[in-house]
Write an enzyme that holds these catalytic residues in place. Structure first.
Site, PDB file in Angstrom:
ATOM      1  CB  SER A  98      -0.961  -0.044   1.194  1.00 11.01           C
ATOM      2  OG  SER A  98      -1.979   0.922   1.060  1.00 11.01           O
ATOM      3  CG  ASP A 226      -6.928  -3.930  -2.381  1.00 10.74           C
ATOM      4  OD1 ASP A 226      -7.554  -3.288  -1.517  1.00 10.74           O
ATOM      5  OD2 ASP A 226      -5.736  -3.719  -2.656  1.00 10.74           O
ATOM      6  CG  HIS A 256      -5.210  -2.928   1.004  1.00 16.53           C
ATOM      7  ND1 HIS A 256      -4.844  -2.539  -0.270  1.00 16.53           N
ATOM      8  CD2 HIS A 256      -4.644  -2.025   1.861  1.00 16.53           C
ATOM      9  CE1 HIS A 256      -4.101  -1.451  -0.193  1.00 16.53           C
ATOM     10  NE2 HIS A 256      -3.960  -1.126   1.079  1.00 16.53           N
TER      11      HIS A 256
END
Length: 284
Positions: A98, A226, A256
């Site tokens: 991320s 995700d 995620h």
């Protein structure tokens, strides 16, 4: 994560960094509002092959403080570079999830990455853009829940419904995410001093430079389920701009933050990329 269990977990404490193992240097970078705790299981698996360093970002739980109300990816990368210099790592292998993936691209641009494994990376949008605004609003919507959680008794903040909600957001198979990992995610969010400053200054973040010019070997891991930055919207730029030599892999049945529910698979995918760079072979 077994939502009904009442067995106590070990107490969680701030973690400045995970530093373990020996071998090739491997930097692990966590996501926004997370902490090095999310890398614990992967770090354990990689420490037999690499010297693993997983620091806490500035303004995040366990990380150094910062001044003012503006903090961006470049500032986060600056602090990580200082830490690499302290370790004597001119270059290293990098894996980032991320926000950590976005910082990983910045470090690669600066010549610090031998390889980069970008796991559901953020930053795949133009500035300004509707995609950028949408992801900012999504994180902004979490702020009230975080603030309420800070004020609730511990038993409610870490209750089974609260853990289940967080596990659902971050993972696909909620039962596979450990209770410790989910509780660490809750604690990290409630102790992230950079949360509001990064959201407020987010619209001013410069976009990632043209990825087609990046010379670092890249492995892009897209998470099939995700719920935070879905692939169909946020992976397009990475898919289109990364060089043909980059690996593009869809990791099935994970959310995620796949390190929480599939540490074996993520460790293997990182290790393959590191090994391919040693042998000058492209991992397939």
């Amino acid at each position: 994560m077994t939502s009904g269990t009442t067995r106590p977990t070990p107490p969680l404490t701030p973690m400045k960094a995970i530093h373990a193992g020996s071998g090739d240097p491997l930097l692990l970078l966590h996501g926004f509002m997370m902490s090095p705790h999310c890398w614990e299981q992967v770090a354990q698996r990689m420490a037999g092959h690499c010297e693993v360093f997983a620091p806490a970002f500035a303004g995040h739980w366990g990380g150094p403080d910062f001044n003012g109300w503006y903090i961006d990816v470049s500032a986060l990368a600056d602090r990580v570079e200082d830490q690499l210099d302290e370790l004597g790592w001119r270059t290293c292998h990098i894996a980032g999830n991320s926000l950590g993936g976005w910082v990983g691209f910045e470090l690669a641009r600066r010549g610090r990455a031998r390889t980069l494994t970008a796991i559901a990376p953020a930053g795949g949008w133009e500035t300004p853009s509707t995609l950028q605004l949408r992801v900012g609003l999504k994180f902004l919507s979490m702020v009230p829940f975080v603030e309420i959680g800070k004020r609730l008794p511990h038993a409610l903040s870490y209750s089974a419904p609260a853990r289940q909600a967080v596990a659902f957001l971050l993972s696909k198979n909620t039962s596979a995410a450990s209770r410790r990992g989910i509780e660490a995610a809750i604690t990290s969010a409630m102790n992230c001093k950079a949360m509001l400053p990064m959201l407020v200054s987010g619209l001013r973040f410069p976009a990632l430079e043209d990825l087609s010019t990046l010379r670092t070997p890249v492995r892009l891991l897209m998470c099939e389920n995700d719920r935070v930055i879905p692939n169909r919207l946020y992976a397009k730029r990475f898919l289109q701009e990364l060089p043909d030599s980059a690996d593009r892999i869809l990791v099935h049945d994970v959310g995620h933050v796949p390190m929480l529910e599939a540490p074996d698979r993520i460790a293997t995918l990182i290790a393959e990329h590191v090994y391919a760079s040693r042998t000058r072979l492209r991992a397939v």
